[in-house]
Design a protein around this motif. Sequence first.
Motif, PDB file in Angstrom:
ATOM      1  N   PHE A   5     -33.134 -80.368   0.149  1.00  0.00           N
ATOM      2  CA  PHE A   5     -32.451 -80.870  -0.863  1.00  0.00           C
ATOM      3  C   PHE A   5     -30.991 -81.033  -1.129  1.00  0.00           C
ATOM      4  O   PHE A   5     -30.515 -82.012  -1.758  1.00  0.00           O
ATOM      5  N   SER A   6     -30.344 -79.957  -0.906  1.00  0.00           N
ATOM      6  CA  SER A   6     -29.056 -79.782  -1.108  1.00  0.00           C
ATOM      7  C   SER A   6     -28.345 -81.164  -0.162  1.00  0.00           C
ATOM      8  O   SER A   6     -27.294 -81.578  -0.742  1.00  0.00           O
ATOM      9  N   LYS A   7     -29.005 -81.140   0.954  1.00  0.00           N
ATOM     10  CA  LYS A   7     -28.188 -82.149   1.954  1.00  0.00           C
ATOM     11  C   LYS A   7     -28.506 -83.575   1.574  1.00  0.00           C
ATOM     12  O   LYS A   7     -27.649 -84.288   1.360  1.00  0.00           O
ATOM     13  N   VAL A   8     -29.757 -83.870   0.916  1.00  0.00           N
ATOM     14  CA  VAL A   8     -29.984 -85.390   0.690  1.00  0.00           C
ATOM     15  C   VAL A   8     -29.299 -85.609  -0.826  1.00  0.00           C
ATOM     16  O   VAL A   8     -28.761 -86.762  -1.075  1.00  0.00           O
ATOM     17  N   PHE A   9     -29.192 -84.462  -1.574  1.00  0.00           N
ATOM     18  CA  PHE A   9     -28.627 -84.570  -2.986  1.00  0.00           C
ATOM     19  C   PHE A   9     -27.095 -84.738  -2.740  1.00  0.00           C
ATOM     20  O   PHE A   9     -26.374 -85.784  -3.539  1.00  0.00           O
ATOM     21  N   LYS A  10     -26.265 -83.979  -1.963  1.00  0.00           N
ATOM     22  CA  LYS A  10     -24.952 -84.419  -1.624  1.00  0.00           C
ATOM     23  C   LYS A  10     -24.631 -85.888  -0.968  1.00  0.00           C
ATOM     24  O   LYS A  10     -23.710 -86.577  -1.421  1.00  0.00           O
ATOM     25  N   LYS A  11     -25.580 -86.186  -0.176  1.00  0.00           N
ATOM     26  CA  LYS A  11     -25.413 -87.653   0.225  1.00  0.00           C
ATOM     27  C   LYS A  11     -25.743 -88.556  -0.807  1.00  0.00           C
ATOM     28  O   LYS A  11     -24.886 -89.821  -0.963  1.00  0.00           O
ATOM     29  N   ARG A  12     -26.525 -88.474  -1.498  1.00  0.00           N
ATOM     30  CA  ARG A  12     -26.936 -89.367  -2.935  1.00  0.00           C
ATOM     31  C   ARG A  12     -25.741 -89.418  -3.804  1.00  0.00           C
ATOM     32  O   ARG A  12     -25.315 -90.685  -4.336  1.00  0.00           O
ATOM     33  N   PHE A  13     -25.301 -88.195  -4.333  1.00  0.00           N
ATOM     34  CA  PHE A  13     -24.480 -88.194  -5.307  1.00  0.00           C
ATOM     35  C   PHE A  13     -22.957 -87.564  -4.964  1.00  0.00           C
ATOM     36  O   PHE A  13     -22.003 -87.804  -6.047  1.00  0.00           O
TER      37      PHE A  13
ATOM     38  N   SER B 216     -33.474 -76.015 -21.107  1.00  0.00           N
ATOM     39  CA  SER B 216     -33.670 -74.735 -20.585  1.00  0.00           C
ATOM     40  C   SER B 216     -32.757 -74.644 -19.103  1.00  0.00           C
ATOM     41  O   SER B 216     -32.845 -75.904 -18.405  1.00  0.00           O
ATOM     42  N   GLU B 217     -32.294 -73.608 -18.897  1.00  0.00           N
ATOM     43  CA  GLU B 217     -31.672 -73.327 -17.840  1.00  0.00           C
ATOM     44  C   GLU B 217     -32.516 -73.305 -16.576  1.00  0.00           C
ATOM     45  O   GLU B 217     -33.461 -72.434 -16.794  1.00  0.00           O
ATOM     46  N   ARG B 218     -32.220 -73.928 -15.578  1.00  0.00           N
ATOM     47  CA  ARG B 218     -33.130 -73.692 -14.251  1.00  0.00           C
ATOM     48  C   ARG B 218     -32.205 -73.407 -13.030  1.00  0.00           C
ATOM     49  O   ARG B 218     -31.009 -74.024 -13.011  1.00  0.00           O
ATOM     50  N   SER B 219     -32.650 -72.849 -11.950  1.00  0.00           N
ATOM     51  CA  SER B 219     -31.717 -72.505 -10.945  1.00  0.00           C
ATOM     52  C   SER B 219     -31.777 -73.857  -9.940  1.00  0.00           C
ATOM     53  O   SER B 219     -32.768 -74.620 -10.100  1.00  0.00           O
ATOM     54  N   ILE B 220     -31.012 -73.836  -9.027  1.00  0.00           N
ATOM     55  CA  ILE B 220     -31.239 -75.120  -8.078  1.00  0.00           C
ATOM     56  C   ILE B 220     -32.281 -74.956  -7.299  1.00  0.00           C
ATOM     57  O   ILE B 220     -33.051 -76.117  -7.043  1.00  0.00           O
ATOM     58  N   SER B 221     -33.006 -73.534  -6.928  1.00  0.00           N
ATOM     59  CA  SER B 221     -34.253 -73.672  -5.969  1.00  0.00           C
ATOM     60  C   SER B 221     -35.318 -74.249  -7.115  1.00  0.00           C
ATOM     61  O   SER B 221     -36.172 -74.978  -6.732  1.00  0.00           O
ATOM     62  N   ASN B 222     -35.226 -74.017  -8.381  1.00  0.00           N
ATOM     63  CA  ASN B 222     -36.375 -74.320  -9.501  1.00  0.00           C
ATOM     64  C   ASN B 222     -36.416 -75.851  -9.403  1.00  0.00           C
ATOM     65  O   ASN B 222     -37.328 -76.508  -9.586  1.00  0.00           O
ATOM     66  N   ILE B 223     -35.056 -76.247  -9.605  1.00  0.00           N
ATOM     67  CA  ILE B 223     -34.831 -77.772  -9.687  1.00  0.00           C
ATOM     68  C   ILE B 223     -35.489 -78.630  -8.541  1.00  0.00           C
ATOM     69  O   ILE B 223     -36.024 -79.478  -8.684  1.00  0.00           O
ATOM     70  N   ALA B 224     -35.180 -78.153  -7.351  1.00  0.00           N
ATOM     71  CA  ALA B 224     -35.411 -78.896  -6.150  1.00  0.00           C
ATOM     72  C   ALA B 224     -37.109 -78.693  -6.066  1.00  0.00           C
ATOM     73  O   ALA B 224     -37.747 -79.853  -5.868  1.00  0.00           O
TER      74      ALA B 224
ATOM     75  N   LYS C 107     -33.403 -88.526  -8.719  1.00  0.00           N
ATOM     76  CA  LYS C 107     -33.112 -88.775  -9.893  1.00  0.00           C
ATOM     77  C   LYS C 107     -33.749 -88.073 -10.976  1.00  0.00           C
ATOM     78  O   LYS C 107     -33.230 -87.714 -11.853  1.00  0.00           O
ATOM     79  N   HIS C 108     -35.090 -87.480 -10.736  1.00  0.00           N
ATOM     80  CA  HIS C 108     -35.537 -86.391 -11.600  1.00  0.00           C
ATOM     81  C   HIS C 108     -34.960 -85.270 -11.344  1.00  0.00           C
ATOM     82  O   HIS C 108     -34.565 -84.786 -12.648  1.00  0.00           O
ATOM     83  N   ALA C 109     -34.214 -84.587 -10.203  1.00  0.00           N
ATOM     84  CA  ALA C 109     -33.214 -83.558 -10.322  1.00  0.00           C
ATOM     85  C   ALA C 109     -32.205 -83.747 -11.189  1.00  0.00           C
ATOM     86  O   ALA C 109     -31.640 -82.686 -11.715  1.00  0.00           O
ATOM     87  N   GLU C 110     -31.463 -85.090 -11.086  1.00  0.00           N
ATOM     88  CA  GLU C 110     -30.385 -85.300 -11.594  1.00  0.00           C
ATOM     89  C   GLU C 110     -30.879 -85.182 -13.218  1.00  0.00           C
ATOM     90  O   GLU C 110     -30.097 -84.551 -14.047  1.00  0.00           O
ATOM     91  N   ASN C 111     -31.668 -85.879 -13.634  1.00  0.00           N
ATOM     92  CA  ASN C 111     -32.292 -85.714 -15.121  1.00  0.00           C
ATOM     93  C   ASN C 111     -32.273 -84.291 -15.619  1.00  0.00           C
ATOM     94  O   ASN C 111     -31.975 -84.039 -16.657  1.00  0.00           O
ATOM     95  N   ILE C 112     -32.914 -83.452 -14.681  1.00  0.00           N
ATOM     96  CA  ILE C 112     -32.976 -82.110 -15.236  1.00  0.00           C
ATOM     97  C   ILE C 112     -31.790 -81.621 -15.400  1.00  0.00           C
ATOM     98  O   ILE C 112     -31.308 -80.791 -16.398  1.00  0.00           O
ATOM     99  N   MET C 113     -30.713 -81.866 -14.657  1.00  0.00           N
ATOM    100  CA  MET C 113     -29.273 -81.175 -14.707  1.00  0.00           C
ATOM    101  C   MET C 113     -28.692 -81.866 -15.962  1.00  0.00           C
ATOM    102  O   MET C 113     -27.896 -81.184 -16.501  1.00  0.00           O
ATOM    103  N   LEU C 114     -28.773 -82.879 -16.190  1.00  0.00           N
ATOM    104  CA  LEU C 114     -28.416 -83.750 -17.126  1.00  0.00           C
ATOM    105  C   LEU C 114     -28.878 -83.397 -18.478  1.00  0.00           C
ATOM    106  O   LEU C 114     -28.108 -83.342 -19.608  1.00  0.00           O
ATOM    107  N   TYR C 115     -30.249 -83.475 -18.649  1.00  0.00           N
ATOM    108  CA  TYR C 115     -30.670 -83.263 -20.039  1.00  0.00           C
ATOM    109  C   TYR C 115     -31.626 -82.169 -20.314  1.00  0.00           C
ATOM    110  O   TYR C 115     -32.075 -82.021 -21.453  1.00  0.00           O
ATOM    111  N   SER C 116     -31.976 -81.322 -19.474  1.00  0.00           N
ATOM    112  CA  SER C 116     -32.817 -80.060 -19.703  1.00  0.00           C
ATOM    113  C   SER C 116     -32.038 -79.363 -20.854  1.00  0.00           C
ATOM    114  O   SER C 116     -31.024 -79.190 -20.705  1.00  0.00           O
TER     115      SER C 116
END
Length: 249
Positions: free
Chosen positions: A227-235, A208-216, A197-206
Motif C-alpha cells: 500500500f505504501s509503495k503504490v500510494f507513494k507512486k500515485r501521490f 475520525s482518526e485512523r492509522s495508516i494500517s487501518n486506512i490501507a 482514491k478511497h484511501a486519499e478521501n479517508i485522509m482528507l475528509y474522515s
Amino acid sequence: MISHIGTKATLAPQDLYPDHTHHCFEITYIHEGCGFMHTANGDMPFEKNSFYIIPPNAIHSLVSANGHIATSMLTRNERLSSIRDVMWARDVDNHELESIIKIMVEHRSDLGEFLQYLGKAVVLIMLDLIGIDELEQARSKAVEQIITKINRHFSDPEFKVKTALEESPYAEDYIREIFKAQTGLTPMQMLSEVRLKHAENIMLYSLSERSISNIALESGFDDLAYFSKVFKKRFGMSPAEYKKKNGKL
C-alpha cells in the motif's frame, strides 16, 4: 482509406484463394454465387448480396462449389477499429450498397478523393446493416458491469479482478482489451486507482482518526508495505507524509 479494390469471378474450386490474411481490413461483397467464408472461428455461409468485414491478420478464404463473383477492397478506416472478428450481413432489398461498390470498381484506376468518399459511405452502410451500434452497446455494458463490481467490492482484499472478467460474456483477454480501450486503464489499474482514491478521501475528509494500517485495510490493501509503495507512486509521497501535509497527523 481504400488502398485496393477489385472484382474476381471464380468458376471452379481451383480458382479460389487459399487461406490468407491482410495487414488491414478487407471488405468483401458477393455479387453472385453461394458458399462459405472459411475463418479461424468456423465457416460462415454466404449468398448473393451478402458481405463480410474481415479484420487485420484474420485468416480467411471464400469457398464455393459452383463459383462466385465478389468484389474485395482493402481499407484502413477508424470506424472499423472495434471489429475484432470476421462479421457479415446481407445488403438491403434495394442493394444500395452493391450499387456504390460497382461505381467504385468502375473508378478503381483512380484512388483519389471521389473513391475515398465512396469507401467511407460503404463502411457506414455496412456498419449500420451489421448493427455495430448494438455490438458496441453490449461491449460497453460488459465494461460497465466490471466497473460496478470494482466499485462495489474494492474494499475487500480478497476481491479478484480476474473473477469479474471471467463472469463477463467475453473471453478474458478480449474484455481486458475492450476495457482498456474504453477506460484508458486496465481492470487492475482501475481497481488500484479506486482503492487509492478511497484511501486519499479517508485522509482528507474522515472525521475520525485512523492509522495508516487501518486506512490501507479499509481501502482493500492487506499488505501495508505494498500500500505504501503504490500510494507513494500515485501521490508522490508516503501515506504518513500525505496525512501530515493535510493536517491529519
